[in-house]
Design a protein around this motif. Structure first.
Motif, PDB file in Angstrom:
ATOM      1  N   LEU A  23     -52.171  26.777 -18.676  1.00 30.24           N
ATOM      2  CA  LEU A  23     -51.769  26.164 -17.412  1.00 30.24           C
ATOM      3  C   LEU A  23     -50.419  26.668 -16.896  1.00 30.24           C
ATOM      4  O   LEU A  23     -50.317  27.001 -15.702  1.00 30.24           O
ATOM      5  CB  LEU A  23     -51.758  24.641 -17.537  1.00 30.24           C
ATOM      6  CG  LEU A  23     -51.576  23.889 -16.222  1.00 30.24           C
ATOM      7  CD1 LEU A  23     -52.652  24.259 -15.206  1.00 30.24           C
ATOM      8  CD2 LEU A  23     -51.591  22.373 -16.478  1.00 30.24           C
ATOM      9  N   HIS A  80     -57.064  26.815 -19.747  1.00 33.05           N
ATOM     10  CA  HIS A  80     -56.033  25.829 -19.378  1.00 33.05           C
ATOM     11  C   HIS A  80     -56.333  24.451 -19.975  1.00 33.05           C
ATOM     12  O   HIS A  80     -55.453  23.598 -20.002  1.00 33.05           O
ATOM     13  CB  HIS A  80     -55.846  25.726 -17.864  1.00 33.05           C
ATOM     14  CG  HIS A  80     -56.936  26.325 -17.057  1.00 33.05           C
ATOM     15  ND1 HIS A  80     -57.076  27.681 -16.868  1.00 33.05           N
ATOM     16  CD2 HIS A  80     -57.955  25.754 -16.377  1.00 33.05           C
ATOM     17  CE1 HIS A  80     -58.130  27.903 -16.097  1.00 33.05           C
ATOM     18  NE2 HIS A  80     -58.684  26.752 -15.800  1.00 33.05           N
ATOM     19  N   VAL A 115     -57.872  21.569 -19.295  1.00 36.76           N
ATOM     20  CA  VAL A 115     -57.705  20.263 -18.651  1.00 36.76           C
ATOM     21  C   VAL A 115     -59.064  19.574 -18.718  1.00 36.76           C
ATOM     22  O   VAL A 115     -59.943  19.793 -17.876  1.00 36.76           O
ATOM     23  CB  VAL A 115     -57.193  20.409 -17.205  1.00 36.76           C
ATOM     24  CG1 VAL A 115     -57.041  19.045 -16.541  1.00 36.76           C
ATOM     25  CG2 VAL A 115     -55.849  21.142 -17.204  1.00 36.76           C
ATOM     26  N   GLN A 153     -50.788  13.821 -22.658  1.00 36.77           N
ATOM     27  CA  GLN A 153     -51.162  15.163 -22.199  1.00 36.77           C
ATOM     28  C   GLN A 153     -51.511  15.163 -20.715  1.00 36.77           C
ATOM     29  O   GLN A 153     -51.187  16.109 -19.989  1.00 36.77           O
ATOM     30  CB  GLN A 153     -52.340  15.677 -23.025  1.00 36.77           C
ATOM     31  CG  GLN A 153     -51.969  16.000 -24.470  1.00 36.77           C
ATOM     32  CD  GLN A 153     -53.187  16.270 -25.337  1.00 36.77           C
ATOM     33  OE1 GLN A 153     -54.246  15.638 -25.177  1.00 36.77           O
ATOM     34  NE2 GLN A 153     -53.056  17.206 -26.270  1.00 36.77           N
ATOM     35  N   ARG A 154     -52.150  14.120 -20.250  1.00 40.66           N
ATOM     36  CA  ARG A 154     -52.466  14.002 -18.818  1.00 40.66           C
ATOM     37  C   ARG A 154     -51.181  13.915 -17.989  1.00 40.66           C
ATOM     38  O   ARG A 154     -51.073  14.543 -16.924  1.00 40.66           O
ATOM     39  CB  ARG A 154     -53.354  12.785 -18.569  1.00 40.66           C
ATOM     40  CG  ARG A 154     -54.728  12.924 -19.199  1.00 40.66           C
ATOM     41  CD  ARG A 154     -55.578  11.656 -19.065  1.00 40.66           C
ATOM     42  NE  ARG A 154     -56.805  11.800 -19.833  1.00 40.66           N
ATOM     43  CZ  ARG A 154     -58.007  11.433 -19.434  1.00 40.66           C
ATOM     44  NH1 ARG A 154     -58.165  10.859 -18.245  1.00 40.66           N
ATOM     45  NH2 ARG A 154     -59.059  11.620 -20.189  1.00 40.66           N
ATOM     46  N   GLU A 213     -48.371  15.169 -18.780  1.00 40.19           N
ATOM     47  CA  GLU A 213     -47.742  16.493 -18.811  1.00 40.19           C
ATOM     48  C   GLU A 213     -48.387  17.419 -17.776  1.00 40.19           C
ATOM     49  O   GLU A 213     -47.684  18.160 -17.066  1.00 40.19           O
ATOM     50  CB  GLU A 213     -47.874  17.114 -20.205  1.00 40.19           C
ATOM     51  CG  GLU A 213     -47.228  18.484 -20.322  1.00 40.19           C
ATOM     52  CD  GLU A 213     -47.422  19.119 -21.684  1.00 40.19           C
ATOM     53  OE1 GLU A 213     -47.046  20.303 -21.827  1.00 40.19           O
ATOM     54  OE2 GLU A 213     -47.949  18.447 -22.594  1.00 40.19           O
ATOM     55  N   VAL A 214     -49.717  17.399 -17.671  1.00 40.16           N
ATOM     56  CA  VAL A 214     -50.404  18.210 -16.666  1.00 40.16           C
ATOM     57  C   VAL A 214     -49.954  17.806 -15.263  1.00 40.16           C
ATOM     58  O   VAL A 214     -49.642  18.656 -14.413  1.00 40.16           O
ATOM     59  CB  VAL A 214     -51.934  18.064 -16.794  1.00 40.16           C
ATOM     60  CG1 VAL A 214     -52.647  18.736 -15.620  1.00 40.16           C
ATOM     61  CG2 VAL A 214     -52.421  18.672 -18.110  1.00 40.16           C
ATOM     62  N   LYS A 215     -49.909  16.520 -15.016  1.00 38.16           N
ATOM     63  CA  LYS A 215     -49.490  16.023 -13.705  1.00 38.16           C
ATOM     64  C   LYS A 215     -48.080  16.482 -13.366  1.00 38.16           C
ATOM     65  O   LYS A 215     -47.791  16.890 -12.238  1.00 38.16           O
ATOM     66  CB  LYS A 215     -49.577  14.499 -13.673  1.00 38.16           C
ATOM     67  CG  LYS A 215     -49.307  13.901 -12.297  1.00 38.16           C
ATOM     68  CD  LYS A 215     -49.584  12.415 -12.293  1.00 38.16           C
ATOM     69  CE  LYS A 215     -49.402  11.831 -10.895  1.00 38.16           C
ATOM     70  NZ  LYS A 215     -49.737  10.387 -10.863  1.00 38.16           N
ATOM     71  N   ARG A 269     -46.528  19.144 -14.544  1.00 41.43           N
ATOM     72  CA  ARG A 269     -46.509  20.598 -14.308  1.00 41.43           C
ATOM     73  C   ARG A 269     -46.870  20.909 -12.861  1.00 41.43           C
ATOM     74  O   ARG A 269     -46.268  21.778 -12.234  1.00 41.43           O
ATOM     75  CB  ARG A 269     -47.452  21.313 -15.266  1.00 41.43           C
ATOM     76  CG  ARG A 269     -46.943  21.377 -16.698  1.00 41.43           C
ATOM     77  CD  ARG A 269     -47.714  22.376 -17.530  1.00 41.43           C
ATOM     78  NE  ARG A 269     -47.251  22.391 -18.908  1.00 41.43           N
ATOM     79  CZ  ARG A 269     -46.190  23.048 -19.345  1.00 41.43           C
ATOM     80  NH1 ARG A 269     -45.463  23.755 -18.490  1.00 41.43           N
ATOM     81  NH2 ARG A 269     -45.843  23.013 -20.618  1.00 41.43           N
ATOM     82  N   VAL A 317     -54.315  13.254 -13.607  1.00 37.54           N
ATOM     83  CA  VAL A 317     -53.529  14.492 -13.553  1.00 37.54           C
ATOM     84  C   VAL A 317     -53.111  14.867 -12.131  1.00 37.54           C
ATOM     85  O   VAL A 317     -52.503  15.910 -11.909  1.00 37.54           O
ATOM     86  CB  VAL A 317     -54.273  15.672 -14.228  1.00 37.54           C
ATOM     87  CG1 VAL A 317     -54.494  15.383 -15.709  1.00 37.54           C
ATOM     88  CG2 VAL A 317     -55.594  15.975 -13.527  1.00 37.54           C
TER      89      VAL A 317
END
Length: 296
Positions: free
Chosen positions: A56, A79, A81, A89-90, A92-94, A96, A138
């Protein structure tokens, strides 16, 4: 030689009348609409093949470098997701995406609703719900699903009704999470008359169509007629291939999107593997911009 200027014209009775008309609220609205045609179209990418092997952070960096600022993340890609992500982890994706100029347009699932086996259908619906929750967490805006087949062992109308009803179920669920459900024009259901029949059953307002630029779009009465069958049900995503392709009239598609004031993302879902992803994306983005200008 007498040279009439715009200022000279506006001093005449005809010119004064024209100025009065142009000053009317309706005329201003029409002029403004003409000036903004195509302004609501945005260019992005699907990680179908392009970008599929990028984690990602790398993917977001490459997209930002190419100034391609929207992405639909396909499932089962590097990536990662996926619905299996933890709450941390969700988040963290959001974050990013929040820290990047790239917008998460949505998630591309592979879930389909044609299954003759009731257990397989129920599983696909539950998995779609899991993707809807994930997209919400996310920061996405919707989830792509597929119709996807018309099994010969089942009457066609029964499968069409089943797909439409399944769409209504997941669309209602998605609405509670602020997530649009986008039915990709795909598989044996690609002919647009079939898609229209599905969407006639899938009448929930959150059940939408993801145009997919298939060869079937050109069948029957042609692109514009097929486009108009489902245009009112379009969601926020349209998938395209390489815009220079000779086997699909992408300039005509762009013209139709502009003509009908489509407000959403045109997402590159190319089938080749470019040596330089950034260069390929820049080339396609610039071609898209030229097509917009030509379609005005």
């Amino acid at each position: 030689m007498f040279r009439s200027t715009r200022r000279d014209f506006l001093k005449t009775p005809l010119g004064l009348g024209a100025a009065a008309v142009l000053a009317s609220p309706l005329a201003r609205q029409i002029a403004q609409a003409a000036d903004t045609r195509g302004a609501n179209l945005s260019f992005g990418m699907v990680t179908y093949i392009w970008g599929k092997d990028e984690d990602l952070p790398s993917l977001l960096r490459l997209l930002a470098e190419a100034k391609v600022l929207g992405v639909e993340l396909r499932t089962e890609r590097a990536h990662k997701v996926e619905p299996t992500l933890s709450a941390a982890q969700r988040a963290e994706v959001k974050k990013r995406f929040a820290d990047s100029p790239v917008k998460l347009v949505g998630l591309g699932s592979a879930e389909a609703f044609h299954h003759p086996d009731p257990k397989a259908l129920a599983k696909a619906i539950e998995q779609t719900k899991a993707f809807i929750k994930l997209s919400h967490d996310v920061g996405g805006s919707g989830v792509k699903v597929r119709p996807n087949d018309l099994p010969k062992s089942v009457p066609q109308e029964k499968t069409i009704e089943q797909i439409g009803k399944a769409m209504n179920t997941v669309a209602a669920f998605g609405a509670d999470y602020g997530q649009q459900v986008r039915l990709e024009v795909h598989g044996a259901c690609s002919p647009l008359p079939i898609m229209k029949r599905i969407m006639d059953v899938a009448d929930h307002p959150n059940a939408t169509v993801c145009w997919n630029s298939n060869g079937a779009d050109l069948q029957g009465e042609g692109l514009e007629a097929n486009f108009n069958l489902v245009r009112k049900r379009f969601g926020a995503t349209v998938h395209v291939r390489r815009l220079e392709s000779k086997d699909y009239p992408f300039q005509d598609l762009i013209r139709l999107l502009i003509k009908t004031d489509y407000q959403g993302w045109v997402l590159m879902e190319a089938h080749d593997t470019p040596k330089d992803l950034v260069a390929a994306l820049v080339e396609q983005r610039e071609m898209f911009e030229r097509m917009i200008a030509k379609g005005l």
